[in-house]
Every structure is written in C-alpha cells, then in structure tokens.
Design a protein around this motif. Structure first.
Motif, PDB file in Angstrom:
ATOM      1  N   CYS A  12       0.843  -1.205   0.000  1.00 15.74           N
ATOM      2  CA  CYS A  12       0.000   0.000   0.000  1.00 15.74           C
ATOM      3  C   CYS A  12       0.871   1.246   0.000  1.00 15.74           C
ATOM      4  O   CYS A  12       1.801   1.359   0.779  1.00 15.74           O
ATOM      5  CB  CYS A  12      -0.913  -0.005   1.222  1.00 15.74           C
ATOM      6  SG  CYS A  12      -1.786   1.543   1.474  1.00 15.74           S
ATOM      7  N   THR A  13       0.552   2.171  -0.883  1.00 14.50           N
ATOM      8  CA  THR A  13       1.297   3.429  -0.944  1.00 14.50           C
ATOM      9  C   THR A  13       0.528   4.569  -0.289  1.00 14.50           C
ATOM     10  O   THR A  13       0.900   5.723  -0.426  1.00 14.50           O
ATOM     11  CB  THR A  13       1.598   3.814  -2.402  1.00 14.50           C
ATOM     12  OG1 THR A  13       0.355   3.970  -3.086  1.00 14.50           O
ATOM     13  CG2 THR A  13       2.424   2.763  -3.103  1.00 14.50           C
ATOM     14  N   ALA A  14      -0.556   4.226   0.373  1.00 16.47           N
ATOM     15  CA  ALA A  14      -1.361   5.243   1.067  1.00 16.47           C
ATOM     16  C   ALA A  14      -1.868   6.327   0.127  1.00 16.47           C
ATOM     17  O   ALA A  14      -1.977   7.481   0.493  1.00 16.47           O
ATOM     18  CB  ALA A  14      -0.580   5.868   2.233  1.00 16.47           C
ATOM     19  N   CYS A  15      -2.191   5.913  -1.080  1.00 20.48           N
ATOM     20  CA  CYS A  15      -2.704   6.903  -2.041  1.00 20.48           C
ATOM     21  C   CYS A  15      -4.143   7.278  -1.712  1.00 20.48           C
ATOM     22  O   CYS A  15      -4.639   8.294  -2.143  1.00 20.48           O
ATOM     23  CB  CYS A  15      -2.620   6.361  -3.456  1.00 20.48           C
ATOM     24  SG  CYS A  15      -3.830   5.076  -3.812  1.00 20.48           S
ATOM     25  N   ARG A  16      -4.806   6.442  -0.965  1.00 25.26           N
ATOM     26  CA  ARG A  16      -6.171   6.684  -0.489  1.00 25.26           C
ATOM     27  C   ARG A  16      -7.218   6.710  -1.597  1.00 25.26           C
ATOM     28  O   ARG A  16      -8.299   7.267  -1.433  1.00 25.26           O
ATOM     29  CB  ARG A  16      -6.225   7.956   0.354  1.00 25.26           C
ATOM     30  CG  ARG A  16      -5.216   7.887   1.505  1.00 25.26           C
ATOM     31  CD  ARG A  16      -5.532   8.832   2.590  1.00 25.26           C
ATOM     32  NE  ARG A  16      -4.837  10.090   2.468  1.00 25.26           N
ATOM     33  CZ  ARG A  16      -4.865  11.038   3.386  1.00 25.26           C
ATOM     34  NH1 ARG A  16      -5.544  10.863   4.486  1.00 25.26           N
ATOM     35  NH2 ARG A  16      -4.217  12.155   3.227  1.00 25.26           N
ATOM     36  N   CYS A  18      -8.694   4.117  -2.392  1.00 23.31           N
ATOM     37  CA  CYS A  18      -9.730   3.220  -1.872  1.00 23.31           C
ATOM     38  C   CYS A  18     -10.785   4.007  -1.097  1.00 23.31           C
ATOM     39  O   CYS A  18     -11.971   3.721  -1.162  1.00 23.31           O
ATOM     40  CB  CYS A  18      -9.110   2.139  -0.991  1.00 23.31           C
ATOM     41  SG  CYS A  18      -7.905   2.760   0.201  1.00 23.31           S
ATOM     42  N   CYS A 174      -7.413   0.098  -6.510  1.00 21.27           N
ATOM     43  CA  CYS A 174      -6.085   0.168  -5.866  1.00 21.27           C
ATOM     44  C   CYS A 174      -4.940   0.069  -6.883  1.00 21.27           C
ATOM     45  O   CYS A 174      -4.753  -0.968  -7.512  1.00 21.27           O
ATOM     46  CB  CYS A 174      -5.957  -0.945  -4.840  1.00 21.27           C
ATOM     47  SG  CYS A 174      -4.331  -1.014  -4.088  1.00 21.27           S
ATOM     48  N   PRO A 176      -1.473  -0.161  -6.763  1.00 19.78           N
ATOM     49  CA  PRO A 176      -0.420  -1.181  -6.697  1.00 19.78           C
ATOM     50  C   PRO A 176      -0.944  -2.587  -6.378  1.00 19.78           C
ATOM     51  O   PRO A 176      -0.148  -3.454  -6.016  1.00 19.78           O
ATOM     52  CB  PRO A 176       0.477  -0.674  -5.563  1.00 19.78           C
ATOM     53  CG  PRO A 176      -0.445   0.047  -4.662  1.00 19.78           C
ATOM     54  CD  PRO A 176      -1.557   0.602  -5.506  1.00 19.78           C
TER      55      PRO A 176
HETATM   56  S1  SF4 Z   1      -5.933   2.288  -2.942  1.00 21.18           S
HETATM   57 FE1  SF4 Z   1      -4.486   0.675  -2.431  1.00 21.18          FE
HETATM   58  S2  SF4 Z   1      -2.480   1.698  -2.322  1.00 21.18           S
HETATM   59 FE2  SF4 Z   1      -4.037   3.277  -2.284  1.00 21.18          FE
HETATM   60  S3  SF4 Z   1      -4.327   3.625  -0.090  1.00 21.18           S
HETATM   61 FE3  SF4 Z   1      -5.883   2.130  -0.724  1.00 21.18          FE
HETATM   62  S4  SF4 Z   1      -4.955   0.170  -0.314  1.00 21.18           S
HETATM   63 FE4  SF4 Z   1      -3.301   1.666  -0.265  1.00 21.18          FE
END
Ligand code: SF4
Ligand code: SF4
Ligand code: SF4
Lengths: 277, 282, 830
Positions: A12-16, A18, A174, A176
């Motif tokens: 997870c890159t914490a791109c948010r 999701c 998501c 990645p």
């Molecule tokens: S979309 Fe994927 S990479 Fe981005 S914050 Fe959510 S879980 Fe992490």
C-alpha cells in the motif's frame, strides 16, 4: 465459498484511492476534517467513512519506517457485532461471508459498535441520510437494505458489486494491487507467499493477520510488523465468547456472596420475634 | 491515535442503575421475608412496591437512549436471540416486570388496600411468584453488566467480574432504597431498620471485595479508575462517599439511616457512571 | 519516458529520485511493485524528505534539495572507480571513445567553469567543446563528405570523452557527496553498490524522476547526469532500463509533442528564429544532420527534418504553400531574444507583463496565479493586462486575480472574460501518456450548460478572427486569410477526429489518402502532416489505432496492440542498444528485439532482419555487421549516445548551488549556474534573499490528494477531506528550536512573501549536516490558493499559496523555474 479481501500493507502506498472509491460507489458524503498537523487528520471511521488509511511513523533501530494501514470492517468469521445485536439486524451473508447490517432493522443502540474488537469499534452511527442517497435509493439501489437515518453503518463488502461479478470498489481502484479480492483460501495462499517473499527480502517481522480468535477474518492483512504497531489487537476474541462465565460471576455474587450474609442477618430477625406487621 | 467515539451517556447509566435497583429491591425484600419467616414482610412489600416505578423509569431511559426516529421501532428487540445479552435483558426485564413488578405487588395491594379481592391471601402463589421474581431480579441486576462485559471495551470486558460488581452494587442500592423508604415513612420499624443497616453494611463489604477483585483482574485496563481521568470520581465518589462513608456513619451513629442510605445509593450510581464513561476513554 | 509504464516491471533496480512516484504517479507502483515481487527488484528512493515512495523503498537516503548533481556524479565516480560499468556498451554505443578539442578545460582546472565563458553575457562560447573531426567520404551525405568525430577505441587518449569524464567525476568523492548533500556516506555507498549491480550486461536498472530534478537552475544537468550513469551501466534502450520522466499530467507528454513550449514547433522541430529563411532552416536538418559530427553509417534520422517541416507547412497553409514560396516558411511566427533577451519562457513572459509590455493574455489549461513562481509578482503583473481571457472549469485564482487577498478590485482595470470549458471526461480525443502511448478517450457525458471543448472554442475564435480579417483586413491579413482551417466533421461542427487525421498526415492535393507513417512524408509538397510523430496513428484505411485495446497475451509487456505509441508504435526507444554488437539481447530472458539472419524482408526478398517484441528502433534490414550497424542512437548525428553533450552551462554536469542556498559551493568558487538568467538583476522587485535572513531550505511539492494547482481537486469534497489545508512539513528538531507544536499555525516567509500553514512536525524530515553545519528544511505543497471550495486556510489577509515564496529564476536551458530549492524562515503565529 467464503470470500476475502486481502490488504497488503507492504504494497500500500497510502494513495487513499480506496477511500475515494468507497465514497463514490456507496454515495457517501465527505467528512469534514481540519488539518491537524498530520496526514490522516484524525479522520475516523464513521457513518459515511467505511475505510480509511492511517499513517504510522516508527523509528526502528535500523531504519525509519512509515507504515500504512487500512481501517475497515474485518468481516469476522464469528462476528461479535452480529452476536450482540438484539434486533438481529446484523447477519453474515452466506454467499460471500460478508457481515451486513440491515438498517431497516437496526435501532441505533450502538451495541455492535462496542462489541467489535477492531478499530475502536467499526460500526458507526449516522444521523442523516443525504439527498444524494435518497436519490440513489429512488433508482432502486437498496443493497443490502435501504439507508435509514439514525442507524449503524460500516463496510458492506460491496456485495452489490460482488454478486454481479465485480470486485469491491476499493479493490478495483487500488493502483499497486495492495487490495485484492477472491476466495478466502486463495487470498490466504497469496498472503502466505507474500510473507515468505518479504522475509527473504529482510522483513523479519512480516506476517499474515487472520486472527483465529474471531473465527478468522474476511479481510486478511499482510503486515510488516507486529499487529499492535498498526493498532490491531494481537489476539482479538469474539467479545461474546465468555458471556456465560461472566453471567456466572454475577449469579454467584447474588447466589452465594449475598445470600449467606442475608440469611444470617434476616434469620436473626426471626429470633427477635416482633417483626412483621 | 484517533479520537474515540463516545456514544453511550448518562441515560444509559440511569437505565442500568434503575434496572439494578428494581431487581435488588425485590431480591432483598423477598429474601428478607423468606429468611425471617415472615417477620420482615413489610420489607418485602416496600421492595415489591418499588419495582414497578423503577422498571418503568428503566424502560423510559432505555427508550430515550435510542435515537428519536428509531425509538418507536423498539419492538425490533422483541425477537428471540438468546446469544445477545441485550436481547436476554429485554426478556428478563419483561418477565421480571410481570412477576415482581405486577403480580406480587398486586397480591400485597389486595392485602393492604383491598383492591382485586380475589388475590387476597394467595400466599402460595405469592411465594411461588417471589421465587421466580428473585431469579429474574438477579437477572435484571446482572444483564446490564453482561451487556457491558460482552463488549470489546477492555475496562468492561478484560476481566470476567464486571457483572459480579454490577450485582453486588445493585444489591447495595436495593437495600439502601428500602431502608430509605422506611426511614422516611411515618411508621417506624426498628427491627427492619436494624436488620437493614446490618445488611447494608455487609452488602457494602461484599461490593468492596468484588470491586477489588474486579480491579485486580482488569489489570492495566483499570488504571483509568485508579489513576486516570476517572480516578477522582472513583476514589471520592465511589469509595469514599459510596462505601466508606455509609459504613462509618452507621457505625458511629444511629438515626442516620437517611444519610447513609442516600450516600450508598449515590455511590452505586457513581460506580456505574465511572465504569460506563471510563470504558470509553481511549 | 524512453520506456513506458508497464516496462517498469522488467527492472532489476528502480531509483526514485527527483520525484515521488508513489504520491504523484500512483499507477507507477502497480509495475514497480510487480518488479519487486516477481523479479526481486530493489527500490531505492533519494529525497529531501521521507515520502510515501521512501516508505516503500528498500533503501532510502536523504539529500539536500538542489544537490542531485554531486550525488549522481558521485555515483558515476563510484561506477568508474570500481569498474562496475558495462564496458562493451560504453565503448561501442556511447561517445566515450570520441575525441574532444585539446583546448577544452574543465571546472577542476578553471575554478568551476568550463573553457569559453563570457562573464558579462553569462554565456559560453562552445568552440573548445567541439569534437576533433576528420572528413570522410560518404555517398549518402550531401556533398559526399561527412565531418566525423575522431575515435580512440582504446579510450586512452587524454582528450577522449572517457578520460575527460573520469577526470571530471573523480572530484565527486563519497566524502564530498556527504559534505554537499548531507547524505550519510554509508547510505550513499549502499545505493551506489546496489544500483551499480545493473551494470552487469543481463541486468537493467531504471530511474523515475519528475519535477524534483527539472525545477532547478541546473535542472537539465540533473537529468543528463543520470542519463550518463544509465549509459555507463548500459541501461538505455533496454527493457527495465531507460531514463523515465514521469509526467505530471495525463497529457503533458501530448502538450510537448504538440509544442506548447517556446523553443519547438510540433514534434520537436526547432522553433524558427528571426531572420531564418526556408533554405537556411531546412539545411540545418538536411545538411547539418547528415554531415556534422556524423560517424560513418550513422542513421541520424533528423536529416529527414525538411520533410516534416514541409508537410507541417502544407497542413497549415494548404495550397498557398508551394515550393516556389518556400512553403510559406516566411509566414511562420519566429522568435527573437524575448523580453530583456531572456526568451519566451513563463518567467520571461511574466516579467514582460510586469514591465507592462504584454497587453492581453489568453490563458487555458493552467492557473499561473497559483502555479507560477513568485506569485505575488506574477499576480501583480496581471494587473497590467488590458484583457484576460481564461478558459477553465471553475473560478480560479487566475481568473479572479483581482480578488486576491490584499488587492483592491476597484484599482484593477483589466477586463476579464471567463469561458466555461468542458472537462476531459466531456470530450473525445487523445492523450499521450508519459510512455508516449497515444490513447483515445471517449466522451463520458455532455459538457455542463454552456461549457465548450477547447477545440470548439479555438475553432470559434479562429473562424471569427478569419472573418474579421477577411472583412476588415489588417497586419498580416494575407497569412490569416490563407491559413488552411477545415476540421469540420459530418455535421459541420469541428471534429476532433479530423484534427487527429491532420496530425497523422495525408496526401496533397487530393487530401483524401491518409499516409501510412512518417516514412511516407515528402519534402516536395505532396503530403501534409500536422505532427510527424503522430503519423501512423491511423491506418491508411482510416482505422484509428489509438482506439485499440488489446492486451498482449504473451510478451515482455510492450502490448503492441494496445493503442499506438510514437514513434511508429515503438514502445522502447533506442532499442538497438538492448542487443549486443551481434544483435543478440543482452538479457535473453527479456528479449526486446534481435537480429534474425534468416527472416526474409518481404520487400527485397533478402534474408536478415531485426525482429522481436517491439518495433525495432533501427533500419529494419541494417545488419549488425554493416557499417553503422552498431550505432544505436539514431536520432543523434554521432549515432552513439552522448556521455558528453554541450548544454548552456557546459558539456558535463557540474555542481552549482541553487540561487538561494544556505551554504557556499565547496566544489568551486562558482556559486551558481554561470549561464542562468538572473531576473533580479533586471527587475529589482524580483527579490533574492540571503541565508543570514532566511536560513531554512524551502521546497515545494504535490500530494497524492491534490492535483497541480488544486483546481480540479480543491473543488472535490472527498479529496479536501484528505488534505484539507495548507501545511508545512518540518523536523522535530526545527520545531523544537522554534517552539512549534504539531498542528499549530506558523508563518513561512522570505524576501518575496509570506504565508500561513499548519505545521506537520515529523520524523520524516530531518535536519541535514552540511559540511558540519546544521541545515533545516521546510516542505510546502503548492496546491492551495484563495478561490474555490477549499482555499487552504482561514486567514483572510494571506492567500496560502506556496509559490508566493518561490524565486523568479530558472534553468539555464529550459528556463523552468527553481521551485524546488529556495530560502525561507519560519515562525509561530501568535
Ligand atoms: S488504494 Fe491501495 S495503495 Fe491506495 S491507499 Fe488504498 S490500499 Fe493503499
Ligand atoms: S470487524 Fe467488527 S463490525 Fe466487522 S464483522 Fe467483525 S465485529 Fe463486526
Ligand atoms: S468493500 Fe466496498 S464498502 Fe467496503 S470499504 Fe471497500 S469499497 Fe467500501
């Protein structure tokens, strides 16, 4: 076959994305947040926020770490929230294993919130239904039940999508592939393989999180460190597991600890003779 | 790291307090009557008269605790779901109200006021109903403790003893309530007062012991009461005012029944309050 | 990108430096993660602060903003010293063997300067930088002669590029790197060791960079330095290798392809200068590219430039463009020196506007009031405009510059028109991604209300301008009247497909046959083409290849049937270099192309062809053994890649401090880039501060949650949730010194302005130890402003735009502003 969402914290890159995808698919209003000097800004799960990413800074001896973790309903194998619900409003979907709240039945008593062992109580109360949601329901969207004001809300596993052959919205978006979706067995083997790989790469604390104490979860994590580092209970239990024992302590207190002195005291009154009317 | 949610407030404390009080009043009165072979019949009467008003208030608070728009769907709880302590509570409360809150007091009323004459003198029935009432009384005292204890909130659920303390303090409140009514009534009853003051003292000691066990068993999770943000309320309100003061007062002086009963009742309310609020501190 | 997004998965080691791929190009991590998972690739991140990219990296190293050159030159030095380079590759495929003028002197000899510097003009005379050449016969060259650089294949001649580079790089020792960059020596060496493993012939490493490299006064040299490192390790032209600029907007690649820059015209032809004639201009391609510095057999593709120019002019002027009138080259716009000789870049234009020399502005696809540097000056400059036409979706800071805090709207005389524009989802068209994939996108819904697409607006304006000129005449009326303007679709409205077909190119004068690709373009006026690189986006039958969506079933990720990539659907450019001299892939496990001696060329019937998983970037039948069969750099005269390449500030990267820097340049006495334009010497209002007054390094960046100036995202509540307000990231140490608590509002200020921001006090920012001195860093997102749903903060007198603080100074070649390194100070707001 039970389904599972795999969240891989190591990817997870914490791109948010999701977070936004969930809000969009589920027609959920924005939260109102102030900048508090962090990246997560005390954003919490709430009636309109069903997943979020937390940021954790940790100064490990060998390196500095910035961990990311998705807060969301874990879709427990044995869901405490469903167990405690007096109205029977929470059920486990037999097809997917997702734990769903029927807002028509829910009375907003918040028992489920306090019973849930994760993320300080996943089901959250919501007072209002937005106009956007009303309009959305007018179009026939009532999965798994209609939106009702003053009841509890949480992730519903996007069952409407899943039952129509799609992945949950957060998974689809998501970038990645930190979120994946499939049969639980398959997700577990992906997770185990990933942990093995991470260990090879020097992540000695990498582990799969699928706690047995709650009957395993429908959301599996791959973690880079101990669960507590991420704010997860190391060994969560179904909260109703020892209810009978707890009842017993109460009954014993009344039945032995109290009756004996009562007997002594009140019996004495009999001897005094002139009680009664 | 995050701000916790704090949904449950004093309405629920009031509900749990009053429910416990109702259960304990009946429980105390009926046992006093049984053990004294009828010598303490008046205690049983007062106890049973106290049930219905308390239960009604309990239900009012229970309803008020629901969101206004959902309040009138309360019948959603009237399903049979034995695994849910809340659901258990709903049925326990219903059966307790029917027996201890309605039928037994009705028999007493038939005797005192002459209404419903066909119930007069039904001693066998009263005793049988009282036994049932005692059992559901314990249930009424205990269920709200279990409702808290089967949660994932550490202060409530880490040890198994929260329901024990719930029952113990409820009994304190029940004895104190009957004693208070007696003390305030114009018709003095010295035997009852003596016996109840002794019972209260014992119940307080039992409660103190159970609370200590609970605190020990909770370990670190109890620190919010011992040294945390609810320590003052706990030490001053619960321990000093609610437990130590009534014992000391009753030892030191007669004729202080009113004061010591009120303090004991206040202590019970505060105990339930610190537990409910203390548990929600993150 | 020399490569493309999917190809990142083929890498053995990925460096993220001068960029923050995880946050600003989240999709890149789909492929980076794959490389790490499936190939065991290592991820390295070098950044002034610990970013979300750093969080995913195997190795992270901090570096002081503005010191990328010493870091990379240090890596080059490591690779050379420890012989980690790919020797055969550099010998044959780079100009390491070429000999340079013996008069050439380097910064090590001249205290930070190369030979030929003119300090008054702040420019170099490049005579001493040239190759030593010899004249060789070449039948294909005009005049039959090429001026070919001399070569020493032993690379021992002291004037050969290899020896020059070695000498230059030797000054960048690991100790020097640590002192300048503040990067701990052991971390630096760990990175050198890991990345230099890709020097093994079968390995490939890549670099993902973005504005963290370009937005410096030495931006061009930053990128060149890493390109050199990639050459030394043999990573160019290779799957999993390359030099990869991650573009900050979905279509910014398209905007450069179509020349939204002042130094080029479409498809990277040079912009004509005042005084250029058709023949003179065309010969710079036809003659120069075929004869100057050309190694024997070099393809030097730009020698075809004249065909592209003529086809472009035919597309612009139609029948009016003929061989006799030089295809109306004289009607083309030409550039002069620009305002104060400073060119026509963003800064120069706004300086001219500030000086009152620009009367009107048509502004679209941007929001300079937030995005431009030194925005207090730039918004003040807009007050000098007589008119401003702004195309946008929302009220922006630019189209409401007269509402900005501290400005009296009554005093602003500018007439402002706002033209409501359609969003990208509301129109059809193509976008070119970083990997040069030109993908067609379909309209998702109709534009809202009166909103129009950019094409409709441009068409309406152009038609009206044409009408006015036709009726009223005026300066240059002949040009306007003769512009060929016919992009109407079946229903008479402008049709984006017609524009796309014009870019593809077609035959003239019949106008109805699409050309197959740019090899079919002619210099005799029989073809028209709006952009030679886009030639081939349609088949001759009119099938739009940009609409293809066929994922590859097996292959190495090039997905040749998924849309179209320029040039000629090639996914990895310079891919001849992915093979050894005999034409066999360096890494047989991921074969890009190879020479197949048995494959028969359908046209000639002769065996021997390049083939493989991509479109070969080479003459299809030129055998490896042929003369020039080993010269992979087909776009360069030499035919080999340039380790040594003259730019404004020299032929090799040398460290100079940012214009605002907290320390002195310890490499030499030359503090800043000697060739950069110093606007503060022209305009005293464009201030530059000193380290005594403002000791902290400031830098700007983007966050995942907001896009560019925030116009698209600050109006979107879900995103505003996630990043609600202007903030500044500082270290715990700096917060301690300044007595700042996390979450407190602070003022960040410098010579140019001041803004308020919420303090993020974090372990992700650490003070640097620069040669014994503690230097602090303050990181500022530049996405906030004063217009729209989310503005950035609550203070009514300040507008919260990070660019209020950035300087008006830019790179010596591209003039991109130095957004990434400047000086500030910080204090608590009472
Ligand atoms: S979309 Fe994927 S990479 Fe981005 S914050 Fe959510 S879980 Fe992490
Ligand atoms: S995580 Fe909480 S809300 Fe979700 S199923 Fe488990 S107990 Fe219920
Ligand atoms: S599964 Fe659906 S409802 Fe649950 S967090 Fe993901 S997007 Fe939201």
């Amino acid at each position: 076959m039970a389904k599972a969402i795999l969240y891989d914290a190591s990817k997870c890159t914490a791109c948010r994305a999701c977070y936004v995808a969930c809000k969009q698919w589920n027609v959920l209003a924005a939260a109102e947040v102030k900048e508090l000097g962090t990246y997560y800004n005390a954003l919490t799960l709430d009636g309109t926020t069903w997943n979020l990413i937390d940021f954790i800074e940790k100064d490990d001896p060998d390196r500095f770490r910035w961990h990311f973790i998705s807060h969301r309903c874990m879709h427990c194998g044995d869901p405490s929230c469903a167990n405690v619900c007096a109205a029977g409003a929470i059920t486990k979907d037999s097809e997917t294993g997702f734990v769903l709240i029927d807002n028509d039945k829910c009375l907003g008593c918040k028992n489920c919130h306090y019973a849930c062992p994760f993320w300080e109580g996943v089901p959250r109360f919501r007072d209002e239904i937005s106009e956007a949601e009303e309009e959305w329901m007018d179009h026939g969207n009532k999965v798994p039940g209609k939106r009702v004001a003053s009841t509890m809300y949480k992730c519903r596993g996007c069952v409407d999508r899943v039952k129509n052959g799609l992945e949950p919205a957060c998974v689809t978006t998501c970038p990645p592939d930190a979120l994946q979706f499939g049969d639980k067995g398959e997700m577990l083997s992906i997770a185990n393989a990933r942990v093995a790989l991470l260990k090879e790469r020097g992540e000695t604390k990498a582990q799969v999180y699928d706690p047995k104490g709650v009957g395993g979860t429908g959301v599996i994590y791959v973690l880079l460190d101990d669960p507590e580092v991420y704010g997860l209970p190391a060994d969560p239990k179904v909260s109703t597991a020892d209810m009978v024992t707890k009842w017993l302590t109460g009954l014993i207190t009344a039945g032995i600890l109290t009756i004996v002195p009562f007997w002594m005291v009140f019996k004495a009154a009999e001897a005094e003779g002139k009680g009664g009317e | 790291m995050h701000e916790g949610t704090h949904y449950w407030h004093w309405l629920l404390v009031a509900e749990m307090f009053l429910g416990g009080l109702a259960g304990a009043c009946f429980f105390t009165g009926a046992l006093a009557d049984f053990f004294s072979k009828g010598k303490l019949r008046r205690v049983a009467k007062i106890g049973s008269y106290l049930v219905l008003p308390s239960v009604i208030l309990t239900l009012v608070f229970l309803l008020l605790d629901l969101p206004p728009s959902r309040m009138f769907y309360f019948w959603h709880f009237m399903i049979f779901k034995p695994l849910s302590s809340m659901n258990q509570g709903v049925w326990i409360l219903t059966l307790f109200t029917m027996t201890a809150g309605v039928l037994v007091p009705a028999i007493f009323l038939a005797e005192d006021k002459g209404i419903l004459p066909f119930l007069k003198g039904q001693e066998g029935l009263r005793k049988a109903l009282s036994v049932i009432g005692i059992i559901f009384g314990v249930g009424t005292m205990g269920y709200s403790g279990v409702v808290l204890a089967d949660k994932a909130v550490p202060l409530w659920s880490a040890s198994i003893f929260l329901p024990a303390t719930w029952v113990a303090v409820s009994i304190v409140s029940g004895i104190a309530a009957i004693r208070l009514v007696l003390a305030l009534s114009s018709k003095k009853d010295e035997l009852a007062e003596t016996v109840l003051s002794k019972a209260l003292m014992m119940a307080l000691i039992v409660a103190a012991i159970v609370i200590v066990v609970f605190l020990f068993a909770s370990g670190d999770h109890a620190s919010v009461l011992i040294s945390g943000s609810y320590a003052l309320a706990f030490w001053l309100g619960v321990v000093l005012i609610g437990i130590v003061a009534p014992i000391v007062i009753d030892f030191a002086a007669k004729n202080m029944a009113t004061i010591s009963s009120i303090l004991a009742i206040l202590g019970v309310f505060l105990y339930k309050w610190v537990i409910l609020y203390g548990g929600q501190v993150h | 990108m020399t490569n493309h997004w999917v190809d990142l998965k083929n890498s053995d080691c990925i460096v993220i430096m001068g960029g923050n791929a995880a946050e600003n190009h989240p999709m890149s991590f789909k492929w980076i993660t794959k490389a790490m998972e499936e190939r065991g690739a290592k991820l390295i991140c070098v950044d002034p602060r610990f970013t979300r990219s750093a969080a995913k990296a195997d190795i992270y190293a901090p570096l002081r903003s503005g010191t990328d050159i010493p870091f990379i030159m240090g890596m080059i030095n490591y690779v050379i010293e420890n012989k980690k380079y790919h020797e055969e590759y550099i010998k044959c495929y780079t100009n390491a063997t070429l000999l340079v003028n013996p008069e050439f002197k380097m910064p090590g000899d001249l205290n930070g300067l190369f030979s030929g510097y003119d300090s008054t003009a702040r420019k170099y005379d490049r005579a001493t930088w040239a190759y030593q050449t010899e004249d060789l016969p070449d039948e294909k060259a005009p005049g039959g002669i090429i001026h070919s650089p001399k070569r020493d294949m032993s690379m021992s001649d002291p004037n050969c590029v290899w020896q020059i580079l070695k000498k230059h790089a030797a000054r960048y020792t690991p100790e020097m790197v640590e002192k300048i960059c503040g990067t701990p020596k052991d971390k630096f060496l760990e990175i050198c060791e890991e990345f230099s493993k890709t020097g093994a012939p079968e390995k490939a490493g890549t670099i993902c960079y973005a504005m963290g490299w370009t937005q410096h006064t030495v931006g061009t040299e930053n990128i060149r330095a890493f390109a050199m490192l990639q050459l030394l390790l043999g990573n160019i032209g290779r799957p999993g290798g390359g030099v990869n600029a991650l573009r900050g907007e979905p279509n910014v690649q398209g905007s450069t392809d179509h020349a939204l820059l002042f130094h080029i015209i479409p498809a990277y032809l040079a912009v004509p200068k005042a005084g250029d004639t058709f023949r003179g201009y065309a010969d710079k391609y036809t003659v120069d590219k075929a004869t100057k510095d050309v190694l024997p057999g070099s393809i030097s593709w730009w020698r075809n430039g004249e065909k592209y120019l003529v086809s472009l002019l035919k597309e612009w002027f139609g029948d009016a463009a003929t061989a006799d009138n030089g295809y109306r080259f004289d009607w083309m716009g030409k550039i002069g020196g620009g305002f104060q000789g400073g060119g026509y870049s963003h800064i120069a234009l706004f300086e001219a506007m500030y000086a009152g020399e620009i009367k009107g502005m048509l502004c679209l696809g941007q929001n300079p009031a937030v995005g431009g540097p030194n925005s207090n000056i730039e918004t003040a400059a807009m007050e000098n405009l007589e008119w401003l036409v702004d195309l946008n979706l929302w009220e922006t800071e630019t189209n409401s510059f007269w509402k900005r805090p501290g400005c009296d709207p009554e005093a602003v005389q500018t007439e402002v028109w706002r033209l409501p524009a359609a969003d990208s989802c509301e129109k059809d068209g193509s976008i070119s991604n970083s990997g040069r994939w030109i993908q067609w996108r379909w309209k998702g819904c109709e534009p809202l209300g009166d909103c129009k697409t950019d094409l409709e607006i441009t068409d309406l304006i152009m038609k009206e301008v044409k009408r006015l000129y036709a009726e009223e005449g005026g300066k240059g009326a002949e040009i306007i009247n003769n512009i060929y303007w016919d992009y109407s679709g079946p229903n008479g409205d402008p049709d984006v497909v017609e524009v796309a077909k014009a870019c593809n190119g077609y035959t003239w004068p019949d106008r109805n046959k699409l050309v197959k690709n740019f090899t079919k373009l002619e210099k005799d006026g029989t073809t028209a083409c709006g952009n030679w690189l886009f030639s081939g986006t349609f088949t001759e039958d009119g099938e739009n290849l940009m609409q293809r969506r066929i994922p590859e079933a097996e292959g190495i990720g090039n997905n040749l049937e998924w849309t179209f990539a320029w040039p000629v659907n090639r996914r990895i450019v310079y891919n001849r270099a992915s093979c050894d001299l005999e034409g066999k892939p360096w890494n047989p496990d991921i074969p890009e192309i190879w020479w197949d001696p048995n494959k028969v060329d359908a046209q000639t019937g002769k065996p021997g062809m390049w083939t493989g998983n991509d479109v070969p970037d080479f003459a299809a039948t030129k055998a490896p053994s042929a003369v020039g069969g080993d010269l992979p750099a087909i776009m360069l005269n030499e035919g080999v890649f340039k380790l040594y390449a003259p730019c404004s500030e020299g032929p090799l990267p040398e460290h100079y401090e940012p214009v605002e820097s907290p320390v002195e340049n310890i490499m030499s006495g030359q503090q800043i880039n000697p060739a950069t334009v110093l606007w503060h010497e022209v305009n005293p209002d464009t201030k530059i501060g000193t380290a005594d007054e403002y000791p902290i390094i400031g830098s700007t960046y983007r966050v995942t949650e907001h896009w560019q100036t925030g116009i698209m995202t600050r109006n979107q509540p879900w995103l505003v949730d996630l990043m609600p307000e202007m903030f500044v990231e500082i270290s715990k140490e700096l917060a301690g010194e300044k007595n700042i608590e996390p979450g407190e509002t602070v003022e960040v200020f410098n010579a140019r302005g001041s803004l308020q921001a919420v303090a993020i006090v974090t372990g992700r920012v650490k003070p640097y130890n620069i040669n014994g001195k503690t230097v602090h860093f303050a990181g500022l997102p530049w996405c906030y402003g004063y217009a729209g749903f989310c503005t950035g903060g609550a203070c009514p007198t300040l507008n919260y735009s990070a660019n209020q603080l950035t300087p008006h100074v830019g790179d010596a070649n591209t003039m991109i502003p130095e957004y990434k390194a400047f000086l500030v100070d910080i204090r608590k707001v009472k």
